[in-house]
Design a protein around this motif. Structure first.
Motif, PDB file in Angstrom:
ATOM      1  N   GLN A 103       0.853  -1.189   0.000  1.00 22.62           N
ATOM      2  CA  GLN A 103       0.000   0.000   0.000  1.00 22.62           C
ATOM      3  C   GLN A 103       0.888   1.238   0.000  1.00 22.62           C
ATOM      4  OE1 GLN A 103      -2.178   0.561   3.696  1.00 22.62           O
ATOM      5  NE2 GLN A 103      -3.821   1.670   2.679  1.00 22.62           N
ATOM      6  N   ASP A 104       0.547   2.226  -0.802  1.00 18.60           N
ATOM      7  CA  ASP A 104       1.306   3.477  -0.803  1.00 18.60           C
ATOM      8  C   ASP A 104       1.226   4.122   0.578  1.00 18.60           C
ATOM      9  OD1 ASP A 104       2.264   5.800  -3.076  1.00 18.60           O
ATOM     10  OD2 ASP A 104       1.609   6.514  -1.106  1.00 18.60           O
ATOM     11  N   TRP A 105       2.367   4.400   1.151  1.00 17.03           N
ATOM     12  CA  TRP A 105       2.388   4.888   2.541  1.00 17.03           C
ATOM     13  C   TRP A 105       1.811   6.284   2.690  1.00 17.03           C
ATOM     14  CZ3 TRP A 105       6.157   8.402   5.101  1.00 17.03           C
ATOM     15  CH2 TRP A 105       6.889   9.159   4.188  1.00 17.03           C
ATOM     16  N   GLN A 106       1.747   7.046   1.588  1.00 13.81           N
ATOM     17  CA  GLN A 106       1.236   8.411   1.689  1.00 13.81           C
ATOM     18  C   GLN A 106      -0.219   8.519   1.229  1.00 13.81           C
ATOM     19  OE1 GLN A 106       4.618  10.341  -0.366  1.00 13.81           O
ATOM     20  NE2 GLN A 106       4.852  11.576   1.486  1.00 13.81           N
ATOM     21  N   THR A 107      -0.537   7.935   0.084  1.00 11.83           N
ATOM     22  CA  THR A 107      -1.897   8.078  -0.456  1.00 11.83           C
ATOM     23  C   THR A 107      -2.845   7.003   0.053  1.00 11.83           C
ATOM     24  OG1 THR A 107      -1.486   6.670  -2.377  1.00 11.83           O
ATOM     25  CG2 THR A 107      -0.923   9.004  -2.597  1.00 11.83           C
ATOM     26  N   GLY A 108      -2.301   5.893   0.546  1.00 10.08           N
ATOM     27  CA  GLY A 108      -3.137   4.784   0.998  1.00 10.08           C
ATOM     28  C   GLY A 108      -3.594   3.884  -0.146  1.00 10.08           C
ATOM     29  N   GLU A 109      -3.222   4.220  -1.368  1.00  3.92           N
ATOM     30  CA  GLU A 109      -3.618   3.404  -2.514  1.00  3.92           C
ATOM     31  C   GLU A 109      -3.030   1.989  -2.405  1.00  3.92           C
ATOM     32  OE1 GLU A 109      -3.691   3.810  -7.405  1.00  3.92           O
ATOM     33  OE2 GLU A 109      -2.280   5.001  -6.257  1.00  3.92           O
TER      34      GLU A 109
END
Lengths: 151, 151
Positions: free
Chosen positions: B24-30
């Motif tokens: 999971q992208d740590w910044q966007t949550g994607e």
């Protein structure tokens, strides 16, 4: 048995006829849980607009929230490049996805070589499922499924 | 073979010795992708601070980004209540997780009974892996793994 539609025919099921299904909070992006779906579960998830999994321990459909009330309303459904994983964006009713009473099942983080619990219990399992823990189908199902280590 | 630590001993591996690992992208949550890890892959992921999977088709460790350069730097590592799924928050180098050149592998969404592609190709696979597509190890591995339908 539900008649497979064009949508489910595209999925590449594993040799048990299952795929992993990730449930993600549609607003916060938080990953709530991972469970499994067969063709029927996916068809019904789409038809009923709520997450319906396949319980590997019970070998039965598992309508998430059927006992706890913690239904996952389907907001968006995606598949990956290989069509062997499903991603659901859901509205988590009650704000609790985990049978332990926490928001997400991923409540343990690696820190200094150990798994540390980060999330609080929002509601005790005996409040969610009733005092008789032996009848906690959702909770025991999750535990059984991992104990048996089915893929 | 890496000596299993307390951290990996806690994991409930399936009968193939694997667990699904979500990136999971740590910044966007994607949610970027789902692949698989064995004990060695998890140990090395922790030790090297980057996502290292187990390629089911090649039956070998797969250092994500080893060919593409699209390394996933580990920011946070979590396990779920059953300790049979891993969740990684990662910094996706190059902003591309998918072998098709898209940001996320989950680039198809269900709409009106069909899977519609929502995400653009940021970089063509032949630009990522070189002109000789037959040598695209990451890409072909992903394809093979799903074709063979290993769990």
């Amino acid at each position: 048995m539900t008649e497979p539609s064009a949508v489910t025919r595209e999925i590449r099921w594993n040799e048990q006829g299952l795929v992993p299904a990730i449930a993600q909070d549609w607003q916060t992006g938080e990953v709530l849980m991972l469970a499994w779906m067969n063709s029927d579960a996916l068809e019904l998830t789409i038809r009923e607009g709520r997450a319906i999994y396949w319980s590997r321990s019970r070998q039965a459909l598992w309508r998430k929230g059927e006992e706890s009330g913690h239904v996952q309303q389907l907001k968006e459904l995606r598949i990956d490049c290989d069509a062997d994983t499903v991603l659901m964006k859901v509205d988590q009713v009650g704000g609790i996805a985990c049978h332990t009473g926490r928001r997400s099942c991923f409540y343990r983080v690696l820190e200094s070589g150990d798994w540390r619990v980060t999330d609080v219990v929002l509601k005790r399992p005996d409040e969610i499922y009733g005092k008789e823990s032996s009848t906690r189908k959702e909770s025991s199902t999750k535990k059984e499924s991992s104990t048996r280590k089915k893929p």
